[in-house]
Motif scaffolding. Structure first.
Motif, PDB file in Angstrom:
ATOM      1  N   GLU A  16      23.015  10.113  12.090  1.00  0.00           N
ATOM      2  CA  GLU A  16      23.660   9.025  11.338  1.00  0.00           C
ATOM      3  C   GLU A  16      23.742   7.786  12.214  1.00  0.00           C
ATOM      4  OE1 GLU A  16      25.241   8.524   8.307  1.00  0.00           O
ATOM      5  OE2 GLU A  16      25.434  10.541   7.468  1.00  0.00           O
ATOM      6  N   LEU A  17      23.157   6.701  11.732  1.00  0.00           N
ATOM      7  CA  LEU A  17      23.374   5.399  12.352  1.00  0.00           C
ATOM      8  C   LEU A  17      24.228   4.570  11.403  1.00  0.00           C
ATOM      9  CD1 LEU A  17      19.749   4.562  13.653  1.00  0.00           C
ATOM     10  CD2 LEU A  17      21.581   5.824  14.820  1.00  0.00           C
ATOM     11  N   VAL A  74      33.283  15.461  17.615  1.00  0.00           N
ATOM     12  CA  VAL A  74      34.523  16.018  18.151  1.00  0.00           C
ATOM     13  C   VAL A  74      34.213  17.370  18.777  1.00  0.00           C
ATOM     14  CG1 VAL A  74      36.785  16.929  17.482  1.00  0.00           C
ATOM     15  CG2 VAL A  74      35.973  14.752  16.532  1.00  0.00           C
ATOM     16  N   LEU A  82      26.365  12.334  14.900  1.00  0.00           N
ATOM     17  CA  LEU A  82      26.993  11.061  14.542  1.00  0.00           C
ATOM     18  C   LEU A  82      26.772  10.044  15.658  1.00  0.00           C
ATOM     19  CD1 LEU A  82      30.427  12.253  13.080  1.00  0.00           C
ATOM     20  CD2 LEU A  82      28.355  11.641  11.831  1.00  0.00           C
ATOM     21  N   GLU A 127      23.070  20.394  12.682  1.00  0.00           N
ATOM     22  CA  GLU A 127      24.320  19.672  12.512  1.00  0.00           C
ATOM     23  C   GLU A 127      23.991  18.189  12.654  1.00  0.00           C
ATOM     24  OE1 GLU A 127      28.240  18.718  14.927  1.00  0.00           O
ATOM     25  OE2 GLU A 127      27.377  20.664  15.387  1.00  0.00           O
ATOM     26  N   LEU A 179      38.571  20.702  17.597  1.00  0.00           N
ATOM     27  CA  LEU A 179      38.639  21.200  16.214  1.00  0.00           C
ATOM     28  C   LEU A 179      39.472  22.483  16.154  1.00  0.00           C
ATOM     29  CD1 LEU A 179      34.914  20.669  15.101  1.00  0.00           C
ATOM     30  CD2 LEU A 179      36.889  19.243  14.513  1.00  0.00           C
ATOM     31  N   PRO A 236      33.670   7.653  12.832  1.00  0.00           N
ATOM     32  CA  PRO A 236      34.111   8.738  13.713  1.00  0.00           C
ATOM     33  C   PRO A 236      32.975   9.269  14.573  1.00  0.00           C
ATOM     34  CG  PRO A 236      33.960   9.503  11.431  1.00  0.00           C
ATOM     35  CD  PRO A 236      33.752   8.035  11.409  1.00  0.00           C
ATOM     36  N   ILE A 255      27.296   6.822  15.147  1.00  0.00           N
ATOM     37  CA  ILE A 255      27.928   5.670  14.500  1.00  0.00           C
ATOM     38  C   ILE A 255      29.141   5.275  15.345  1.00  0.00           C
ATOM     39  CG2 ILE A 255      27.131   6.229  12.178  1.00  0.00           C
ATOM     40  CD1 ILE A 255      29.756   7.654  11.640  1.00  0.00           C
TER      41      ILE A 255
END
Lengths: 382, 382
Positions: free
Chosen positions: B322-323, B14, B6, B3, B19, B11, B8
């Protein structure tokens, strides 16, 4: 034990696969992967709008899309002809006022559809009308306005044709290009059967010309920014979108494509016809004029001596069915049955049957079974 | 298989239970049941804002809340002092302009925090400043502004203090009442760790006095309408809210209450300290001045000879992390690590380790393991 059945004009029942799509993990809204999802969703929106124009989903309610439509084309003093026959017609006018416009109101009695000749007369008399706003399906009164006929008239004048299809798109005929609609808006939670919180808008070249010449007085809903971000590869939104609702919209639109838009609209028309037949067979009166009845929501006059609290309370608490009440001066005087989205004969039969039992219990004089029989006959003869 | 993580500045990741809450069936947004959910969510928002004021969730992004803050207090010609040291400071100023305001700009070099004395000087010199806007945590530069100190200054003048805590609330100290903040806004998808698409705002009595005297130039974000609907029993929103995101916000706020706000902020501060230690140990330079570093996002200068595409592309494609890149003129010159929401030492170690491998592979001269060691030591010595 029971899941509540939403027979209100939005939000409507959402399919489990749409809810499942919504609960997928959040991804970066500036990633190529999200860009693909956004692109596909906007393209399917254009299919449902039946337009060659680019469409844009917006993170906000249908009202946000209404403001995006008017706020991007209205400057101080601009004359906007607002066709007002219910709460949402009024809203369009209030939005025009908020953005400095000088509304010209074409008042239509609640329960009636607009007479296209009246639109023509005003356009002949009044000079410099920049835009005409109309609500296709007036959710507050259960009236469908003749947007095709009005479109034919507006085409002959130098005014933009702005149509709210929040509670009709996907459930009634809306041919954005075919009807000459310059700006069309809708919401996620009505006939599209996606969860609430998202809206969509589409604009044609004539509309963009006006947008480009207008000093936009809304920042969040500035469509020039949406266009610019949408032109990126992969496309983006100007501000962080609701990633989860985008997943949900995409899935809901997939369902529409699988069913077929034409099939879906026919299903809505039949549900409306059956609902009207059912309530009339019970001896109830419709609020909308017969030639103006909506295909997605039916407003019914509250029977003498029965209160909104008793009727809708019994429907909710005993039968687990949510109906809608009247809005503004119709509060207590009408109740409304929404038949939008994923609605089949099963939900209509269930609703009319529960209504029969509720009315009987509240002392209303009726012959049990007549309502459901009328619903069944409508479906059988279709 | 993996997965994507994130890292960043929104967003953010979560939690599964959020969810799951989001995928619950849709209910009527005008029902007592939804009113209870809305009430509880807004009350928890006030707890997180650390205020006695009423808070309101809005269906829209953080930018919608920024516009709600400024658009409800700004009329044509109103002087608004905008403290601008990054993209979001600029946004506040653009919003003031959109609503007819006459911005007074206090320019702060990107990477620096504002000097409170500069705010005082302008408030002394310029008459009739109606509001001062400041971005607490400038997401574009990784800078935290001294909102407590600026608040002490603004208190002595007849101007509203409007603070954007979109990327700080829940991850850094924000005492709305304690700092004398009149209007405070935030977003769902940053430190609160809810999905994107929702925002929140809180206003005190001084702010409401100004709102009541101002002709609001936004319809969808008109706070008078939010107040009126919020006063109903059960409370409502003026337009259909995102029901699903309200479920999600409630659940995300429950998680914050369970962790404890103070604990959560300490966790964020430690993650920031560890991130800074890690990247500095690798020989990288921070973009923000040392005394101005954010507790929720770290901006790092792009090492000489390495491109944004290679660095973030390798992190994404090889390590599934993700950056964020730089925004506007910082594009390609900085990259950003968000450490917001549900972030523990595990995610920081993972990220710094992947960054070491990425940099090594791209030919950057570094001693492998020094970054993760610095992260681990920070956590151990805390």
């Amino acid at each position: 034990m029971y899941e509540t059945l939403l027979m209100i004009p939005g939000p409507t029942m959402v399919a489990p696969r749409v809810l499942k799509a919504m609960s997928e993990n959040i991804i970066n809204h500036r990633s190529a992967a999200f860009g693909e999802i956004l692109k596909e969703t906007n393209e399917m929106m254009s299919e449902v709008f039946q337009t060659e124009n680019q469409s844009y989903i917006l993170t906000g309610s249908g009202t946000a899309a209404m403001e995006a439509a008017v706020g991007n084309i209205t400057e101080k003093g601009d004359k906007v002809l607002n066709i007002v026959g219910g709460k949402f017609g009024e809203r369009f006018m209030q939005i025009a006022e908020t953005h400095g416009g000088s509304p010209v109101e074409l008042k239509v009695e609640w329960g009636n559809a607009v007479n296209p000749d009246d639109v023509k007369n005003i356009l002949e008399e009044e000079e410099d009308i920049k835009a005409v706003t109309i609500v296709h399906n007036e959710t507050s009164t259960g009236v469908a306005n003749p947007i095709a006929e009005v479109g034919k008239i507006v085409k002959d004048y130098d005014a933009l044709y702005v149509v709210d299809t929040v509670s009709s798109l996907g459930g009634d005929d809306v041919f954005v290009d075919g009807y000459g609609i310059d700006i069309c808006v809708t919401g996620s939670q009505k006939c599209l059967a996606a969860p609430p919180g998202m809206a969509a808008i589409t604009l044609n070249d004539d509309a963009w010309d006006v947008v480009d010449k207008t000093e936009t007085s809304t920042y969040y809903l500035n469509m020039k920014k949406y266009r610019k971000s949408g032109e990126k590869k992969p496309p983006e939104t100007p501000y962080t979108p609701s990633v989860s609702l985008t997943y949900a919209m995409r899935e809901a639109l997939h369902i529409i494509m699988e069913e077929g838009l034409e099939e879906r609209i026919l299903r809505h028309k039949l549900a409306a016809k059956a609902t009207r037949a059912g309530v009339k067979a019970l001896g109830l009166d419709l609020f909308a004029q017969p030639d103006a009845a909506s295909n997605t929501v039916t407003a019914i006059k509250m029977p003498e001596g029965i209160t909104d609290k008793d009727l809708r309370g019994t429907m909710r608490n005993k039968y687990h069915i949510e109906l809608a009440g009247g809005q503004d001066h119709l509060k207590g005087n009408v109740f409304r049955i929404g038949h939008m989205g994923n609605i089949t004969q099963r939900e209509i039969i269930t609703t009319i049957s529960a209504l029969e039992m509720t009315l009987k219990e509240l002392g209303f004089d009726l012959e049990m079974g007549k309502g459901v029989a009328a619903v069944a006959e409508t479906y059988l003869s279709s």
